[in-house]
Design a protein around this motif. Structure first.
Motif, mmCIF file in Angstrom:
data_model
loop_
_atom_site.group_PDB
_atom_site.id
_atom_site.type_symbol
_atom_site.label_atom_id
_atom_site.label_comp_id
_atom_site.label_asym_id
_atom_site.label_seq_id
_atom_site.Cartn_x
_atom_site.Cartn_y
_atom_site.Cartn_z
ATOM 1 N N PRO A 124 -7.013 7.235 1.303
ATOM 2 C CA PRO A 124 -8.021 6.217 1.603
ATOM 3 C C PRO A 124 -9.063 6.742 2.594
ATOM 4 C CG PRO A 124 -5.891 5.640 2.580
ATOM 5 C CD PRO A 124 -5.691 6.908 1.852
ATOM 6 N N VAL A 125 -10.316 6.487 2.307
ATOM 7 C CA VAL A 125 -11.384 6.918 3.231
ATOM 8 C C VAL A 125 -12.339 5.746 3.463
ATOM 9 C CG1 VAL A 125 -11.401 9.383 2.749
ATOM 10 C CG2 VAL A 125 -12.651 7.847 1.257
ATOM 11 N N ARG A 126 -13.113 5.914 4.550
ATOM 12 C CA ARG A 126 -14.067 4.837 4.839
ATOM 13 C C ARG A 126 -15.338 5.021 4.013
ATOM 14 N NH1 ARG A 126 -14.094 4.506 11.227
ATOM 15 N NH2 ARG A 126 -14.381 6.704 10.813
ATOM 16 N N ASP A 127 -15.730 6.317 3.924
ATOM 17 C CA ASP A 127 -16.922 6.529 3.100
ATOM 18 C C ASP A 127 -16.890 7.878 2.406
ATOM 19 O OD1 ASP A 127 -20.022 7.086 4.997
ATOM 20 O OD2 ASP A 127 -18.687 8.556 4.091
ATOM 21 N N GLU A 128 -17.547 7.964 1.277
ATOM 22 C CA GLU A 128 -17.464 9.128 0.395
ATOM 23 C C GLU A 128 -17.780 10.430 1.116
ATOM 24 O OE1 GLU A 128 -19.854 8.858 -3.047
ATOM 25 O OE2 GLU A 128 -18.852 7.042 -3.778
ATOM 26 N N ASP A 129 -18.934 10.442 1.784
ATOM 27 C CA ASP A 129 -19.417 11.702 2.363
ATOM 28 C C ASP A 129 -18.468 12.205 3.440
ATOM 29 O OD1 ASP A 129 -21.507 11.622 0.702
ATOM 30 O OD2 ASP A 129 -22.855 10.625 2.130
ATOM 31 N N GLU A 130 -18.000 11.269 4.242
ATOM 32 C CA GLU A 130 -17.078 11.648 5.298
ATOM 33 C C GLU A 130 -15.807 12.244 4.693
ATOM 34 O OE1 GLU A 130 -16.145 8.369 7.904
ATOM 35 O OE2 GLU A 130 -14.304 9.416 8.434
ATOM 36 N N GLY A 131 -15.292 11.594 3.660
ATOM 37 C CA GLY A 131 -14.074 12.071 2.996
ATOM 38 C C GLY A 131 -14.288 13.450 2.396
ATOM 39 N N LEU A 132 -15.391 13.626 1.685
ATOM 40 C CA LEU A 132 -15.660 14.924 1.053
ATOM 41 C C LEU A 132 -15.803 16.029 2.096
ATOM 42 C CD1 LEU A 132 -18.034 13.965 -1.876
ATOM 43 C CD2 LEU A 132 -15.731 14.913 -2.042
ATOM 44 N N ALA A 133 -16.496 15.653 3.209
ATOM 45 C CA ALA A 133 -16.695 16.662 4.266
ATOM 46 C C ALA A 133 -15.350 17.089 4.839
ATOM 47 C CB ALA A 133 -17.598 16.095 5.365
ATOM 48 N N ALA A 134 -14.456 16.109 5.056
ATOM 49 C CA ALA A 134 -13.135 16.441 5.599
ATOM 50 C C ALA A 134 -12.370 17.325 4.620
ATOM 51 C CB ALA A 134 -12.351 15.172 5.879
ATOM 52 N N ALA A 135 -12.427 16.966 3.313
ATOM 53 C CA ALA A 135 -11.724 17.759 2.302
ATOM 54 C C ALA A 135 -12.294 19.168 2.249
ATOM 55 C CB ALA A 135 -11.846 17.088 0.947
ATOM 56 N N GLU A 136 -13.600 19.294 2.350
ATOM 57 C CA GLU A 136 -14.230 20.617 2.284
ATOM 58 C C GLU A 136 -13.762 21.494 3.439
ATOM 59 O OE1 GLU A 136 -18.423 20.405 1.903
ATOM 60 O OE2 GLU A 136 -18.646 22.559 1.622
ATOM 61 N N ARG A 137 -13.736 20.887 4.632
ATOM 62 C CA ARG A 137 -13.277 21.650 5.804
ATOM 63 C C ARG A 137 -11.827 22.108 5.606
ATOM 64 N NH1 ARG A 137 -16.087 17.773 8.763
ATOM 65 N NH2 ARG A 137 -14.188 16.612 9.247
ATOM 66 N N THR A 138 -11.009 21.202 5.082
ATOM 67 C CA THR A 138 -9.585 21.544 4.905
ATOM 68 C C THR A 138 -9.411 22.685 3.906
ATOM 69 O OG1 THR A 138 -9.154 19.208 5.206
ATOM 70 C CG2 THR A 138 -7.337 20.558 4.428
ATOM 71 N N LEU A 139 -10.112 22.575 2.783
ATOM 72 C CA LEU A 139 -9.982 23.616 1.751
ATOM 73 C C LEU A 139 -10.461 24.958 2.281
ATOM 74 C CD1 LEU A 139 -11.057 21.603 -1.410
ATOM 75 C CD2 LEU A 139 -8.782 22.474 -0.885
ATOM 76 N N LYS A 140 -11.580 24.907 3.032
ATOM 77 C CA LYS A 140 -12.094 26.152 3.623
ATOM 78 C C LYS A 140 -11.060 26.752 4.557
ATOM 79 C CE LYS A 140 -17.098 26.117 3.588
ATOM 80 N NZ LYS A 140 -18.197 25.349 4.161
ATOM 81 N N ALA A 141 -10.456 25.873 5.348
ATOM 82 C CA ALA A 141 -9.473 26.353 6.328
ATOM 83 C C ALA A 141 -8.268 26.990 5.630
ATOM 84 C CB ALA A 141 -9.025 25.203 7.222
ATOM 85 N N SER A 142 -7.971 26.543 4.395
ATOM 86 C CA SER A 142 -6.811 27.138 3.722
ATOM 87 C C SER A 142 -7.205 28.323 2.843
ATOM 88 C CB SER A 142 -6.066 26.074 2.911
ATOM 89 O OG SER A 142 -6.755 25.840 1.707
ATOM 90 N N GLY A 143 -8.387 28.870 3.118
ATOM 91 C CA GLY A 143 -8.746 30.138 2.480
ATOM 92 C C GLY A 143 -9.423 30.008 1.135
ATOM 93 N N LEU A 144 -9.875 28.846 0.776
ATOM 94 C CA LEU A 144 -10.581 28.679 -0.497
ATOM 95 C C LEU A 144 -12.074 28.489 -0.238
ATOM 96 C CD1 LEU A 144 -8.034 26.175 -1.956
ATOM 97 C CD2 LEU A 144 -8.424 28.455 -2.829
ATOM 98 N N LYS A 145 -12.838 28.638 -1.319
ATOM 99 C CA LYS A 145 -14.290 28.434 -1.173
ATOM 100 C C LYS A 145 -14.691 27.232 -2.018
ATOM 101 C CE LYS A 145 -15.558 33.199 -0.264
ATOM 102 N NZ LYS A 145 -15.145 34.306 -1.127
ATOM 103 N N PRO A 146 -14.617 26.042 -1.443
ATOM 104 C CA PRO A 146 -14.931 24.856 -2.253
ATOM 105 C C PRO A 146 -16.405 24.806 -2.619
ATOM 106 C CG PRO A 146 -14.528 24.245 0.023
ATOM 107 C CD PRO A 146 -14.266 25.704 -0.064
ATOM 108 N N GLU A 147 -16.635 24.256 -3.788
ATOM 109 C CA GLU A 147 -17.995 24.218 -4.301
ATOM 110 C C GLU A 147 -18.305 22.732 -4.505
ATOM 111 O OE1 GLU A 147 -19.581 25.677 -8.659
ATOM 112 O OE2 GLU A 147 -17.623 26.368 -8.011
ATOM 113 N N THR A 148 -19.474 22.299 -4.043
ATOM 114 C CA THR A 148 -19.832 20.885 -4.159
ATOM 115 C C THR A 148 -20.617 20.680 -5.440
ATOM 116 O OG1 THR A 148 -19.989 20.823 -1.777
ATOM 117 C CG2 THR A 148 -20.891 18.935 -2.960
ATOM 118 N N LEU A 149 -20.191 19.723 -6.236
ATOM 119 C CA LEU A 149 -20.878 19.458 -7.491
ATOM 120 C C LEU A 149 -21.568 18.106 -7.361
ATOM 121 C CD1 LEU A 149 -17.719 20.428 -9.369
ATOM 122 C CD2 LEU A 149 -19.833 21.720 -9.592
#
Lengths: 481, 466
Positions: A124-149
């Protein structure tokens, strides 16, 4: 007509490409190859050994069916060819799908995909952008290169690793075909031979295993050869100094040993054996006059040579018996090895023309040393040696080694690289609340991946909480102003 | 009777046996130390090997204790003992390496040394990383058998003949040992899967009887008219097998041993026949008799092994090929010896299963996990097999001038590779799981065993060294 041909063709193709055909062919190959290890094979067995092992009828039958030379029989080659065809057909059949998968990765999951995916979670998230930003940071931190579509309604994230793993199977199959190709090239063009060279001998002619004689565009010469022994007498090292002679010039010299061949123009010369050729290179003697002053004279000669001892007397090294035995009034040799050597010298007086036979050691009934003007004792016996070389030309081996390397890489990919994918997409639940849909997939080692996926989801939640705390701090800071 | 004994074991407080085994290990170590202290040379290969034997035996006993009682406390001490044994084993390997100046792969003895070492390492990995605690119950007895065989086969450091002096050979043999050890592990895991997957005990009865019968059939290929058994002659001075001519071994005939082997063959076929009868008549009563017959055949096998060891150890025997008496030694017949010991071991494992099946099942991880780990070990073994064949081909190319000459050992290595390739294809593309995959893994290991032992023993070829 054309259509029936077409369907027949596609039927054959389908059969060839099916895994069932592949397995049947492999089982056949295994059975036949195993048969070749049980039945004596002509290339590795002496002819009389074959005759001793099988009765004439059976031997004729085995020969007619080529079962005495399985690995060179036309039907074995055909079998391997069919295996290759099956691998090629199966690969071609499956390649387009795999390539589509590889070249156009599936990045934006649609609803049915989201429903069907096994590994997924909702955050559950409060807003889309905030959620996506958090997910992007997490994926980056785990060594992946997330791509925003950027989508029609909302953005989404896609991240992956080791996409190459999807193609690994094709790498392995290609490598196997490469090895087969090398094998076929060698089956057609390779030749093997062996040659014995004595010191100083040079040769460009090779007697092939097939019986033909091959003339090389260059000659090989042995300059020296030798062996080193362990203290217990077993061989430690065999070596030969070889020279390649082309147009009368030495173009390459090398000292080869058992595991280190000489290679020239794709022809390889291997040290394979070493032994006495039963001939004497140099016999060193001391000659003592039977009468008069004891004046020792050293004499050295090769086999067949004649040397003058004094003005009147010559000695000829007439005969060398490496492993002598006396029977029926004759001296024979039992083997070519210098196990029990005897030398036959002829001492000739020039004046009288008298010839005296001297044997070392003095063999009774043959030796006439008492009549000779000189006695002899042996100082040194240097035997002539030959070096046994294996010669081979295998033009296909580079394909084989290339295939082996490729297979190593391919198998590494197949077993140890996992294609890992993550999708993140904001969705709305039935009550209209925004949620972050997170999905994941791995093509192998799924348990470990599920654990990793769980960790990633947890981390996204933590990121979101931290973000929320930051916002709260900001809000309270603003309020504090 | 047997059940009652096992029951009694079950009831005994679990710490007492541990203490007893610990005391036994300590006592043996002390005695060994006193012996060694007299000779003054503490850290040589024999002593290290002896120490590792003591530790492995302790570990084997403890793992077996765990297998029988299921008390967790055994495992801790068992792995401790395994670690200690591994340490001593590593010392022995290092000593041999240093003394010989080449990695220890040149003779059967040296290969056993390396194999046991690998097996101990893999056991600890399987236990620590995958939690298959009961694996030591299978692998440690194998290690003990290996070390005992080494004591019997002990040879002096043999200088390497020229063809064997190659880094590539060492790479080849190391990879082979690793691959074969991984295959052995996958086999043990597949067996455990079958136990966990409720395959009936009688099926194991049939399989073990079939295997032991196969072993004795293979041994009896050396049967000589008049009841003798042919073994290779041994040249004690050169510490090598006797040869008539190059490549032709000289066989000596040990009288009457052939009859004994024939008797044991009959004894190990009895359970098989009874099993067939039970299936045919659908009468369970035959199975009970069959189980007793296994026990009986085990005793006979022990007897046959003992006789073989006693008679082949030394002594002069006549030969059919040449005049006079010739010596032989256990070192000349490592394969017969391994076969006989392996047969005893197989029957023992079956009886353990027969008597303690429920406890074993309780101790094993669930069948899905076993299935997955089996696959994982094969996923390790297969690339190793590939590289092993490639390194061997490269070495052959540098030594004999040909990378592939269809020598029986080469061919069988390729067949092994194909069988495991078949396993992987069936599993990945056809989704074979569970029993079918386990049977396939067992088949793969059977082929490995044939490649390793059968080819050398039964088929002629270039690989005269191993």
């Amino acid at each position: 007509m054309a259509s029936t041909l077409h369907t027949a063709g596609s039927k054959i193709w389908q059969t060839l490409a099916s895994i069932k055909t592949g397995v049947v062919l492999l089982i056949l190959t295994v059975i036949v190859a195993a048969a070749g290890t049980v039945i004596l094979q002509r290339p590795n067995t002496e002819a009389d050994e074959m005759q001793a092992a099988y009765s004439p009828q059976i031997l004729r039958l085995l020969d007619a069916t080529r079962l005495t030379d399985v690995y060179h029989a036309w039907w074995f080659v055909l079998l391997l060819f069919l295996v290759s065809c099956s691998i090629i057909a199966a690969s071609i059949e499956r390649f387009p799908n795999a390539w589509r998968f590889y070249s156009r990765p599936y990045k934006r999951p649609d609803e049915s995909f989201r429903k069907a995916l096994r590994v997924q979670a909702l955050v559950p998230v409060r807003d889309e952008d905030e959620g996506l930003a958090a997910a992007e940071r997490t994926l980056k931190a785990s060594g992946l290169k997330p791509e925003t579509l950027i989508g029609f309604e909302h953005a989404s994230l896609f991240a992956e690793k080791n996409r190459m793993a999807e193609m690994a199977v094709f790498i392995v199959h290609t490598s196997l075909l490469l090895i087969f190709l090398g094998g076929i090239v060698d089956a057609l063009f390779a030749w093997h031979s062996s040659i014995d060279l004595t010191q100083g001998q040079q040769s460009a002619q090779l007697q092939l295993k097939s019986g033909a004689v091959k003339t090389l565009p260059f000659a090989i010469r042995c300059d020296a050869a030798g062996r080193e022994n362990y203290p217990d007498g077993s061989p430690k090292k065999w070596w030969s100094k070889l020279a390649v002679v082309e147009n009368g010039r030495d173009v390459l010299t090398k000292e080869i040993t058992v595991n280190d061949p000489l290679v020239y123009q794709g022809v390889r010369f291997y040290q394979s054996s070493f032994g006495s050729n039963g001939k004497v290179e140099k016999l060193t003697l001391n000659a003592h006059p039977n009468q008069g002053a004891d004046l020792t004279k050293p004499v050295a000669m090769g086999q067949g040579e004649t040397v003058a001892i004094d003005a009147d007397t010559t000695v000829q090294f007439a005969q060398f018996i490496p492993d002598y035995v006396v029977s029926d009034g004759q001296v024979y040799t039992r083997s070519a090895q210098a196990e029990n050597p005897a030398a036959h010298l002829i001492v000739t007086s020039l004046k009288t023309g008298k010839r005296v036979n001297v044997w070392i050691p003095p063999i009774e009934g043959f030796d006439q040393t008492s009549e000779s003007p000189y006695r002899f004792d042996v100082q040194d016996l240097k035997m002539g040696y030959f070096t046994g070389l294996q010669v081979s030309h295998e033009p296909g081996q580079w394909a084989v080694w290339g295939g082996v390397l490729l297979m190593g890489v391919g198998l590494g990919f197949v077993f140890y690289l996992s294609h890992v994918r993550f999708w993140v997409m904001p969705v709305r639940d039935a009550r209209g609340h925004t949620q972050l849909w997170v999905g994941g997939m791995a093509n192998r080692n799924r348990d470990a991946f599920e654990q990793r996926f769980g960790d990633v989801v947890e981390k996204i939640k933590l990121e979101l909480e931290a973000g929320a705390a930051d916002v709260e701090q900001e809000v309270s800071a603003l309020a504090g102003d | 009777m047997a059940r009652a004994r096992a029951e009694a074991l079950h009831v005994a407080p679990s710490s007492t046996p541990i203490v007893m085994i610990g005391l036994a290990v300590a006592a043996m170590l002390l005695m060994a130390f006193l012996n060694v202290a007299k000779s003054g040379n503490l850290l040589n290969e024999t002593n290290l090997l002896y120490a590792s034997l003591i530790f492995y035996s302790g570990a084997g006993a403890l793992y077996l204790g765990f297998g029988v009682t299921g008390a967790e406390s055994y495992v801790k001490f068992a792995s401790l003992a395994t670690w200690a044994g591994l340490l001593a084993n590593t010392g022995a390997v290092a000593h041999r390496w240093y003394e010989a100046g080449h990695p220890p792969f040149a003779s059967i003895y040296e290969m056993l040394l390396s194999f046991v070492w690998t097996l101990a390492v893999l056991t600890l990995i399987a236990e620590k990383r995958f939690g298959v605690k009961v694996i030591g119950t299978v692998t440690m007895p194998v290690a003990i058998v290996g070390v005992v065989l080494m004591q019997l086969l002990r040879t002096e450091v043999h200088p390497l003949v020229p063809a064997l002096q190659s880094t590539w050979l060492h790479v080849h043999v190391t990879l082979a040992m690793l691959a074969y050890a991984a295959c052995a592990l996958s086999f043990a895991l597949a067996m455990m899967f079958l136990i966990k997957d409720k395959v009936e005990t009688q099926t194991f009865l049939a399989a073990t009887s079939l295997c032991t019968a196969g072993i004795y059939l293979a041994v009896l290929t050396r049967f000589e008219k008049g009841g003798g058994l042919n073994v290779v002659g041994w040249n004690a001075e050169q510490k090598s097998e006797m040869f008539m001519t190059k490549g032709m071994r000289l066989y000596v005939t040990i009288p009457d041993l052939g009859w004994l082997m024939l008797l044991v063959l009959a004894a190990v076929t009895v359970p098989l026949a009874l099993y067939a009868l039970a299936r045919w008549k659908k009468n369970e009563a035959f199975l009970a008799v069959a189980n007793r017959a296994v026990f009986l055949s085990l005793l006979l096998q022990v007897l046959a092994t003992a006789f073989f060891v006693l008679r082949a150890k030394d002594g002069q025997y006549g030969s059919l090929d040449a005049e006079g008496l010739f010596a032989t030694s256990l070192a000349a017949s490592p394969f017969i010896l391994s076969g006989l010991v392996g047969g005893v071991f197989l029957s023992l494992m079956y009886l353990l299963l027969l008597w303690r099946r429920t406890d074993l099942e309780r101790l094993l991880p669930d069948s899905d996990a076993l299935d997955r780990i089996t696959y994982k070990t094969i996923a390790i073994a297969f690339p190793l097999l590939t590289l092993m064949i490639a390194a061997g081909a490269y070495w052959a190319n540098r030594t004999w001038g040909s990378y592939w000459s269809w020598d029986p050992k080469e061919t069988w290595a390729a067949i092994t590779w194909l069988v495991y390739a078949g396993y992987l294809h069936m599993r990945i593309t056809r989704g074979w799981r569970g029993r079918r995959a386990a049977y396939f893994a067992i088949l793969g290991f059977a082929v490995v065993m044939f490649t390793f032992f059968g080819v050398t023993y039964l088929l002629p070829g270039l690989h005269a060294y191993a």
